[in-house]
Design a protein around this motif. Structure first.
Motif, PDB file in Angstrom:
ATOM      1  N   GLY A   1      57.069  84.522  32.928  1.00 53.14           N
ATOM      2  CA  GLY A   1      55.829  85.187  32.539  1.00 53.14           C
ATOM      3  C   GLY A   1      55.258  85.993  33.685  1.00 53.14           C
ATOM      4  N   GLU A   2      54.033  86.460  33.479  1.00 54.03           N
ATOM      5  CA  GLU A   2      53.357  87.293  34.477  1.00 54.03           C
ATOM      6  C   GLU A   2      52.315  86.476  35.231  1.00 54.03           C
ATOM      7  OE1 GLU A   2      51.322  91.710  34.861  1.00 54.03           O
ATOM      8  OE2 GLU A   2      51.577  90.826  32.879  1.00 54.03           O
ATOM      9  N   TRP A   3      52.242  86.726  36.518  1.00 52.70           N
ATOM     10  CA  TRP A   3      51.321  86.033  37.416  1.00 52.70           C
ATOM     11  C   TRP A   3      50.514  87.064  38.198  1.00 52.70           C
ATOM     12  CZ3 TRP A   3      51.875  80.532  38.500  1.00 52.70           C
ATOM     13  CH2 TRP A   3      52.921  79.926  37.808  1.00 52.70           C
ATOM     14  N   GLU A   4      49.233  86.798  38.389  1.00 53.77           N
ATOM     15  CA  GLU A   4      48.415  87.588  39.320  1.00 53.77           C
ATOM     16  C   GLU A   4      48.543  86.941  40.686  1.00 53.77           C
ATOM     17  OE1 GLU A   4      44.451  87.509  37.693  1.00 53.77           O
ATOM     18  OE2 GLU A   4      44.844  89.316  36.506  1.00 53.77           O
ATOM     19  N   THR A   5      48.577  87.775  41.714  1.00 59.24           N
ATOM     20  CA  THR A   5      48.653  87.244  43.075  1.00 59.24           C
ATOM     21  C   THR A   5      47.479  87.741  43.904  1.00 59.24           C
ATOM     22  OG1 THR A   5      50.030  89.095  43.841  1.00 59.24           O
ATOM     23  CG2 THR A   5      51.173  87.120  43.055  1.00 59.24           C
ATOM     24  N   GLU A   6      47.156  86.943  44.908  1.00 59.65           N
ATOM     25  CA  GLU A   6      46.148  87.339  45.881  1.00 59.65           C
ATOM     26  C   GLU A   6      46.686  86.961  47.258  1.00 59.65           C
ATOM     27  OE1 GLU A   6      41.539  87.231  45.605  1.00 59.65           O
ATOM     28  OE2 GLU A   6      42.190  85.286  46.399  1.00 59.65           O
TER      29      GLU A   6
ATOM     30  N   SER B   1      39.767  89.394  56.753  1.00 68.47           N
ATOM     31  CA  SER B   1      39.018  89.026  55.547  1.00 68.47           C
ATOM     32  C   SER B   1      39.484  89.806  54.312  1.00 68.47           C
ATOM     33  CB  SER B   1      37.523  89.238  55.764  1.00 68.47           C
ATOM     34  OG  SER B   1      37.239  90.615  55.910  1.00 68.47           O
ATOM     35  N   MET B   2      40.357  90.792  54.500  1.00 69.35           N
ATOM     36  CA  MET B   2      40.846  91.578  53.362  1.00 69.35           C
ATOM     37  C   MET B   2      41.712  90.721  52.439  1.00 69.35           C
ATOM     38  SD  MET B   2      41.939  95.245  54.982  1.00 69.35           S
ATOM     39  CE  MET B   2      42.389  95.925  53.391  1.00 69.35           C
ATOM     40  N   LYS B   3      41.633  91.033  51.145  1.00 68.69           N
ATOM     41  CA  LYS B   3      42.476  90.374  50.154  1.00 68.69           C
ATOM     42  C   LYS B   3      43.195  91.450  49.362  1.00 68.69           C
ATOM     43  CE  LYS B   3      39.736  86.213  49.767  1.00 68.69           C
ATOM     44  NZ  LYS B   3      39.117  85.244  48.889  1.00 68.69           N
ATOM     45  N   LEU B   4      44.471  91.224  49.120  1.00 70.62           N
ATOM     46  CA  LEU B   4      45.280  92.173  48.365  1.00 70.62           C
ATOM     47  C   LEU B   4      45.651  91.557  47.023  1.00 70.62           C
ATOM     48  CD1 LEU B   4      47.672  93.196  51.259  1.00 70.62           C
ATOM     49  CD2 LEU B   4      45.736  94.504  50.388  1.00 70.62           C
ATOM     50  N   LYS B   5      45.463  92.314  45.969  1.00 74.20           N
ATOM     51  CA  LYS B   5      45.800  91.856  44.617  1.00 74.20           C
ATOM     52  C   LYS B   5      47.155  92.407  44.223  1.00 74.20           C
ATOM     53  CE  LYS B   5      41.620  90.157  43.782  1.00 74.20           C
ATOM     54  NZ  LYS B   5      41.346  88.783  43.500  1.00 74.20           N
ATOM     55  N   GLY B   6      47.860  91.653  43.405  1.00 67.38           N
ATOM     56  CA  GLY B   6      49.155  92.109  42.937  1.00 67.38           C
ATOM     57  C   GLY B   6      49.592  91.347  41.705  1.00 67.38           C
TER      58      GLY B   6
END
Length: 148
Positions: free
Chosen positions: A15-20, A31-36
């Motif tokens: 399935g599909e997962w969101e990542t941080e 402190s930056m966060k990247l979404k994927g």
């Protein structure tokens, strides 16, 4: 072709997962966060597991990996490739609530440990690297949340 029964323990990944991605060594602002996103899907009637990942912005590169398990040793392996033209082979393990990846290559050792939630819809993980396989440095954290 028959289904690869040695991969049945990894069914929960499909399935599909969101990542941080956060707490990174490769971004100027800690402190930056990247979404994927990461997509796990079967290849050829469930003979291999394919992982495709991407991150928004200037984070880890787009990548693809093929996962399988040796029928004799029961050892999982992941063949990894990304858009930087990086090609690696990782060993992989799944034990109770922990997903592990590791690579012992001269001058660039890597380790990943991901803790699975009880429902296996969340993975909280960290990557580490080392130049000698003895002294390890934190590289980044990555959390996965299943969305489909």
């Amino acid at each position: 072709m028959k289904k690869n029964k040695f991969l049945s323990d990894l069914d929960f990944l499909i399935g599909e997962w969101e990542t941080e991605v956060y707490n990174t060594s490769f971004l100027p602002d800690q402190s930056m966060k990247l979404k994927g996103t990461v997509l796990f899907e079967w290849f050829e009637e469930q003979t291999f597991l394919i992982m495709r990942s991407s991150v928004e912005g200037d984070g880890p590169p787009k990548s693809v990996a093929i996962i399988s398990q040796d029928d004799t040793t029961k050892q999982y392996q992941m063949l990894y490739y990304d858009e930087r033209v990086v090609s690696r082979i990782y060993n992989m393990s799944l034990e109770k609530d922990t997903l592990g990846l590791w690579r012992d290559a001269p001058k660039f050792f890597q380790r990943f440990e991901g803790k699975l939630s009880a429902d296996r819809k969340t993975i909280k993980g960290s990557w580490f690297n080392s130049t000698d396989g003895k002294e390890w440095q934190h590289d980044f954290n990555i959390d996965y949340q299943k969305i489909s």
